[in-house]
Design a protein around this motif. Structure first.
Motif, PDB file in Angstrom:
ATOM      1  N   GLY A 161       0.823  -1.208   0.000  1.00 40.46           N
ATOM      2  CA  GLY A 161       0.000   0.000   0.000  1.00 40.46           C
ATOM      3  C   GLY A 161       0.855   1.255   0.000  1.00 40.46           C
ATOM      4  N   MET A 162       1.961   1.225   0.784  1.00 41.90           N
ATOM      5  CA  MET A 162       2.856   2.396   0.811  1.00 41.90           C
ATOM      6  C   MET A 162       3.522   2.599  -0.545  1.00 41.90           C
ATOM      7  N   ARG A 163       3.904   1.484  -1.181  1.00 43.27           N
ATOM      8  CA  ARG A 163       4.533   1.596  -2.503  1.00 43.27           C
ATOM      9  C   ARG A 163       3.567   2.222  -3.509  1.00 43.27           C
ATOM     10  N   GLN A 164       2.289   1.812  -3.442  1.00 41.61           N
ATOM     11  CA  GLN A 164       1.348   2.393  -4.407  1.00 41.61           C
ATOM     12  C   GLN A 164       1.172   3.885  -4.115  1.00 41.61           C
ATOM     13  N   VAL A 190      -7.915  -5.826   0.468  1.00 35.93           N
ATOM     14  CA  VAL A 190      -9.166  -5.072   0.374  1.00 35.93           C
ATOM     15  C   VAL A 190      -9.187  -3.772   1.169  1.00 35.93           C
ATOM     16  N   THR A 191      -8.681  -3.791   2.403  1.00 37.08           N
ATOM     17  CA  THR A 191      -8.746  -2.552   3.189  1.00 37.08           C
ATOM     18  C   THR A 191      -7.855  -1.478   2.585  1.00 37.08           C
ATOM     19  N   LEU A 197      -8.328   4.216  -3.145  1.00 41.09           N
ATOM     20  CA  LEU A 197      -9.418   4.872  -3.892  1.00 41.09           C
ATOM     21  C   LEU A 197      -9.813   6.183  -3.223  1.00 41.09           C
ATOM     22  N   ASP A 198      -9.846   6.182  -1.879  1.00 40.20           N
ATOM     23  CA  ASP A 198     -10.132   7.427  -1.161  1.00 40.20           C
ATOM     24  C   ASP A 198      -9.076   8.481  -1.473  1.00 40.20           C
ATOM     25  N   LEU A 199      -7.827   8.027  -1.506  1.00 35.90           N
ATOM     26  CA  LEU A 199      -6.730   8.960  -1.788  1.00 35.90           C
ATOM     27  C   LEU A 199      -6.910   9.587  -3.175  1.00 35.90           C
ATOM     28  N   VAL A 220     -15.748  -1.558  -7.712  1.00 33.77           N
ATOM     29  CA  VAL A 220     -14.814  -0.500  -7.331  1.00 33.77           C
ATOM     30  C   VAL A 220     -15.310   0.879  -7.776  1.00 33.77           C
ATOM     31  N   VAL A 221     -16.021   0.914  -8.907  1.00 34.55           N
ATOM     32  CA  VAL A 221     -16.355   2.222  -9.459  1.00 34.55           C
ATOM     33  C   VAL A 221     -17.684   2.775  -8.972  1.00 34.55           C
TER      34      VAL A 221
END
Ligand SMILES: Nc1ncnc2c1ncn2[C@@H]1O[C@H](COP(=O)(O)OP(=O)(O)O)[C@@H](O)[C@H]1O
Ligand SMILES: [Mg+2]
Length: 340
Positions: A161-164, A190-191, A197-199, A220-221
């Motif tokens: 997650g940090m890498r993304q 998932v979390t 997506l919020d970011l 997702v959309v």
């Protein structure tokens, strides 16, 4: 939304790969517009041509084995006619891209700060101090704690997650008005998916960029996109506002995708049995194996009328702003056969 001049206008885009001695369209006549502050989702199963569309807009194809025709209009220029040198200025500066696999898109040998700085070195005249400050600002913007420390770390020292988040910082570095995110959450659990997506939503609120969000997962959309384009076998088969698409899906493929969303959401009773999860039969045809005529999705639906195998469906406006490439939805829509 949708008013004024679009940021990006794609017109009848074809991207064909050379396979043996012939060319096959992985993107086959795609047209759409993207406006400032708009989020357009492009949805379809694996193999539908979503990534090829994204990499074509980014100018990432080798002209020796790819044939691209049509128009990608950005600032009154057709990008597909740009030289490689000019395209280099567009990439990163005008269009930022986030890929599915953050580990593969980062350089394992450079620290995070250096990788974010690269685009700034290339596209801006910031001095060293300004660039370092911008790196910290970006790491903060994408929600990474201790940005000074993260800037000195290497990709393997961070979680997925940090890498993304770092990849998103790289894409944002030069404040591009357009961001393309190709399955940005598929490699994450998932979390973390929801956080990313919020970011993207937060970033859009701050920057008013136009975002193309590519995903195989219509779930997702649902909550984030303004408009949705459903892609099948290289073509858009349905385009509508997200609200319209979810309440009034017309194309059999869209309807199949909708039924295959796991019903974990708040609107569904807790007792909904898991085995009702719908699986679409068959697979996306390969480029060399497309049906010669008729609806490209028809071979996967047993109840489709014979006409669907004969007539090439054309995109038409079924309701204001709601486009569909289907000649037969009217047959089944009101007669209630269903269950592909
Ligand atoms: N470099 C390539 N050469 C030949 N065929 C390709 C190449 N890249 C993708 N394809 C084919 O193009 C089609 C679309 O692929 P892709 O754009 O990756 O779809 P998606 O991102 O929707 O999964 C697939 O049939 C894939 O096998
Ligand atoms: Mg892809």
């Amino acid at each position: 939304m949708g008013e004024g001049k679009p940021l990006l206008e794609v017109i009848d885009l074809h991207t064909a790969f050379r396979i043996r001695d012939s060319y096959y369209d992985a993107v086959d006549g795609v047209s759409f517009t993207l406006h400032k502050n708009e989020k357009l989702a492009i949805v379809g199963e694996s193999g539908c041509g979503k990534s090829t569309l994204a990499t074509t807009i980014m100018g990432l194809h080798n002209k020796n084995n790819t044939r691209i025709t049509g128009e990608i209009i950005y600032k009154d220029t057709n990008l597909i006619q740009l030289s490689e040198a000019l395209y280099n200025r567009v990439r990163g500066n005008d269009v930022g891209m986030i890929f599915q696999d953050p580990l593969a898109s980062l350089n394992p040998l450079m620290n995070i700060g250096e990788q974010i700085e690269e685009g700034l070195v290339y596209h801006t005249d910031m001095d060293d101090k300004q660039r370092k400050a911008r790196v910290i600002e970006l790491l903060e913007q994408v929600g990474l704690p201790e940005p000074k420390r993260v800037a000195k770390q290497y990709p393997h020292e961070l979680s997925g997650g940090m890498r993304q988040r770092v990849c998103i910082a790289i894409a944002l570095a030069c404040k591009p008005p357009i961001i393309i995110a190709d399955e940005p959450t598929t490699a994450l659990d998932v979390t973390i998916q929801a956080q990313i997506l919020d970011l993207l939503n937060e970033i859009q609120e701050e920057t008013e960029s136009g975002i193309i969000l590519i995903t195989h997962d219509l779930g997702v959309v649902a909550e984030t996109a303004d408009r949705v384009a459903v892609m099948y076998a290289g073509q858009f088969v349905e385009v509508a506002s997200a609200e319209e698409l979810f309440t009034n899906p017309l194309h059999p493929y869209t309807r199949s995708l909708l039924r295959s969303i796991p019903q974990g959401g708040k609107d569904v009773s807790d007792e909904a049995p898991v085995d009702e999860l719908h699986v679409i039969q068959g697979t996306v045809p390969s480029l060399v194996n497309l049906p010669e005529k008729g609806c490209r999705f028809a071979p996967r639906i047993p109840w489709i009328p014979d006409s669907a195998h004969e007539e090439d469906p054309v995109m038409h406006e079924a309701a204001p702003g709601h486009y569909v490439r289907c000649s037969c939805y009217k047959h089944f829509y009101f007669e209630g056969e269903e269950e592909a």
